[in-house]
Design an enzyme around this catalytic site. Structure first.
Site, PDB file in Angstrom:
ATOM      1  N   ASP A 157      36.911  48.845  46.336  1.00 31.42           N
ATOM      2  CA  ASP A 157      36.110  49.255  47.486  1.00 31.42           C
ATOM      3  C   ASP A 157      36.962  49.035  48.735  1.00 31.42           C
ATOM      4  O   ASP A 157      37.064  47.916  49.234  1.00 31.42           O
ATOM      5  CB  ASP A 157      34.818  48.427  47.559  1.00 31.42           C
ATOM      6  CG  ASP A 157      33.884  48.911  48.655  1.00 31.42           C
ATOM      7  OD1 ASP A 157      34.293  49.757  49.471  1.00 31.42           O
ATOM      8  OD2 ASP A 157      32.740  48.427  48.702  1.00 31.42           O
TER       9      ASP A 157
ATOM     10  N   HIS B  74      31.923  53.164  58.331  1.00 30.59           N
ATOM     11  CA  HIS B  74      30.531  53.485  58.646  1.00 30.59           C
ATOM     12  C   HIS B  74      30.393  54.229  59.963  1.00 30.59           C
ATOM     13  O   HIS B  74      29.354  54.160  60.620  1.00 30.59           O
ATOM     14  CB  HIS B  74      29.651  52.228  58.638  1.00 30.59           C
ATOM     15  CG  HIS B  74      29.388  51.715  57.261  1.00 30.59           C
ATOM     16  ND1 HIS B  74      28.187  51.162  56.879  1.00 30.59           N
ATOM     17  CD2 HIS B  74      30.170  51.659  56.173  1.00 30.59           C
ATOM     18  CE1 HIS B  74      28.261  50.804  55.614  1.00 30.59           C
ATOM     19  NE2 HIS B  74      29.462  51.098  55.175  1.00 30.59           N
TER      20      HIS B  74
ATOM     21  N   ASP C 124      36.183  53.911  53.194  1.00 29.76           N
ATOM     22  CA  ASP C 124      34.987  53.356  52.570  1.00 29.76           C
ATOM     23  C   ASP C 124      34.074  54.467  52.049  1.00 29.76           C
ATOM     24  O   ASP C 124      33.177  54.881  52.731  1.00 29.76           O
ATOM     25  CB  ASP C 124      34.250  52.502  53.610  1.00 29.76           C
ATOM     26  CG  ASP C 124      33.080  51.727  53.041  1.00 29.76           C
ATOM     27  OD1 ASP C 124      33.009  51.575  51.807  1.00 29.76           O
ATOM     28  OD2 ASP C 124      32.225  51.276  53.834  1.00 29.76           O
TER      29      ASP C 124
ATOM     30  N   GLU D  66      25.742  52.540  46.886  1.00 32.27           N
ATOM     31  CA  GLU D  66      26.204  51.174  47.164  1.00 32.27           C
ATOM     32  C   GLU D  66      25.837  50.737  48.566  1.00 32.27           C
ATOM     33  O   GLU D  66      25.490  49.580  48.803  1.00 32.27           O
ATOM     34  CB  GLU D  66      27.727  51.097  46.969  1.00 32.27           C
ATOM     35  CG  GLU D  66      28.333  49.696  47.139  1.00 32.27           C
ATOM     36  CD  GLU D  66      28.811  49.391  48.546  1.00 32.27           C
ATOM     37  OE1 GLU D  66      29.229  48.240  48.792  1.00 32.27           O
ATOM     38  OE2 GLU D  66      28.768  50.296  49.427  1.00 32.27           O
ATOM     39  N   GLU D  67      25.925  51.669  49.511  1.00 32.13           N
ATOM     40  CA  GLU D  67      25.783  51.319  50.918  1.00 32.13           C
ATOM     41  C   GLU D  67      24.382  50.855  51.306  1.00 32.13           C
ATOM     42  O   GLU D  67      24.184  50.318  52.387  1.00 32.13           O
ATOM     43  CB  GLU D  67      26.175  52.523  51.793  1.00 32.13           C
ATOM     44  CG  GLU D  67      27.622  52.959  51.649  1.00 32.13           C
ATOM     45  CD  GLU D  67      28.626  52.006  52.290  1.00 32.13           C
ATOM     46  OE1 GLU D  67      28.224  50.905  52.703  1.00 32.13           O
ATOM     47  OE2 GLU D  67      29.800  52.370  52.373  1.00 32.13           O
TER      48      GLU D  67
ATOM     49  N   HIS E 128      32.456  52.526  44.672  1.00 34.64           N
ATOM     50  CA  HIS E 128      31.283  53.329  45.026  1.00 34.64           C
ATOM     51  C   HIS E 128      31.678  54.695  45.555  1.00 34.64           C
ATOM     52  O   HIS E 128      32.695  54.879  46.232  1.00 34.64           O
ATOM     53  CB  HIS E 128      30.360  52.584  45.998  1.00 34.64           C
ATOM     54  CG  HIS E 128      30.879  52.380  47.389  1.00 34.64           C
ATOM     55  ND1 HIS E 128      30.694  53.317  48.382  1.00 34.64           N
ATOM     56  CD2 HIS E 128      31.533  51.347  47.971  1.00 34.64           C
ATOM     57  CE1 HIS E 128      31.209  52.855  49.523  1.00 34.64           C
ATOM     58  NE2 HIS E 128      31.734  51.675  49.293  1.00 34.64           N
TER      59      HIS E 128
END
Length: 394
Positions: free
Chosen positions: A285, A362, A223, A257-258, A204
């Site tokens: 990923d 994140h 990520d 994607e998230e 992603h």
């Protein structure tokens, strides 16, 4: 797996009165049990099967769900977004198709391309992977609704196209989605003999930080700048070696994607509707952070294809020569789940066990420096993905 069905009159009324901007999610049951106290008390269980449950949330609640999962459970994903209750229910009801994707054998997994693979694997360069991670991390955020999310996908498109500029047969395109601005990226190398059979390596392209990812700093080095950078390294190598596979090879960078695997779901469902024959999918990923001391590459065993996972193990032993093992990541943890749900064989080699996942993801602290400062770990995945492409596409 035991089925639990909770279709009540109240649930049907919720379905009928759904607000236009509400989303239907299929959520991992273990995740839902842990985060339910954080959800609005009006959220109803509408249908449950195969270890996941259908719920309806507003857009703001979807992003809050993602934030809670990462802040409190310290894990990726755990849910998939859908356009309607019917689509969500169908995603959990197609047991035969998903079972087929996990258990069937889609290709001959004999290793017979060593003369081609070994010199290519030797060309993997940590420095170029690191450079791409840093460049993607410079975008304030690659959030799927942000201007910089749009620009970052265009940057990936342009980078891949530059690597293939000497090949008139290779296409690099933006795949536009109708419900958000960020595009996915697809690069296609046509097959010379079995062009209707497709091998895919994807990851992603978006990033997120906190509850509302559009405005905050979200470098997303691990990520998933690391996955896109790893794919970019594979592209660099196969293009430098003028690789012309028997099967068609596609490299993909998925948008959104998230927030529920939205981009990969669009693409996988289109492939399914068009009857395309995908013989293998690898999801990259997070490849940057070596979180597990005794394992370098960890295959996710759930919602993936068992035979293809064994094939990846053989590739690691033959070409990468590092330690590897298995872990589980739960329902909908990354884009491989979209392909599995569509009936295609997918694998997800990961940087660590889920219990050892990078705790900085994140957040604004998901940087290269906080994952070791170099891309040596990602280089192992670039070697594996290169071997996967050459062996499976030929």
């Amino acid at each position: 797996m035991k089925k639990l069905i909770a279709l009540t009159a109240l649930a049907y009324s919720v379905v009928g009165l759904a607000a236009p901007k509400a989303q239907w999610l299929t959520v991992d049951n273990e995740v839902l049990a842990k985060i339910r106290p954080k959800l609005n008390k009006s959220v109803q269980t509408l249908y449950s099967a195969q270890g996941a449950t259908v719920v309806q949330l507003s857009q703001a609640e979807v992003e809050q769900l993602s934030a809670v999962i990462h802040d409190e459970l310290h894990r990726c994903g755990g849910f998939m977004a859908h356009d309607s209750f019917e689509e969500a229910q169908t995603a959990l009801s197609q047991q035969g198709e998903m079972y087929f994707a996990k258990q069937a054998v889609f290709a001959d997994y004999e290793l017979n391309q060593a003369k081609t693979v070994e010199p290519m694997v030797a060309q993997v360069q940590e420095a170029s992977i690191r450079d791409m991670i840093l460049k993607l991390s410079e975008f304030n955020t690659r959030y799927y609704k942000s201007e910089t999310g749009v620009k970052s996908s265009e940057y990936i498109r342009d980078t891949w196209a530059a690597l293939a500029k000497h090949r008139t047969d290779v296409k690099v395109e933006l795949y536009k989605h109708k419900n958000w601005p960020q595009a996915s990226i697809i690069m296609t190398i046509p097959g010379t003999e079995l062009a209707d059979e497709i091998v895919i390596v994807g990851g992603h392209a978006d990033s997120i930080a906190g509850m509302f990812g559009g405005s905050g700093r979200a470098p997303g080095a691990d990520d998933n700048a690391s996955g896109i950078a790893t794919i970019t390294e594979v592209i660099k190598i196969v293009m430098a070696n003028n690789f012309k596979p028997k099967r068609t090879v596609q490299f993909m960078g998925y948008a959104a994607e998230e927030v529920g695997l939205l981009g990969s779901k669009d693409i996988a469902n289109q492939f399914k509707a068009e009857g395309k024959k995908v013989v293998g999918v690898m999801q990259l990923d997070m490849t940057l952070n070596k979180g597990t001391a005794d394992k370098d590459i960890v295959m996710m065993s759930d919602f993936t294809n068992a035979a293809q996972n064994e094939f990846l193990g053989k590739l690691i032993d033959q070409y990468v020569k590092v330690s590897w093992g298995y872990s589980r990541c739960g329902y909908g943890c990354s884009d491989h789940a979209s392909w599995t749900a569509a009936g295609y064989p997918a694998s997800m080699p990961f940087e660590s066990t889920m219990g050892d996942i990078n705790k900085h993801i994140h957040t604004k602290n998901d940087t290269l420096q906080n994952a070791g400062g170099d891309a040596k770990h990602s280089a192992k995945f670039a070697k594996l993905a290169t071997a996967f492409v050459v062996e499976l596409a030929n």
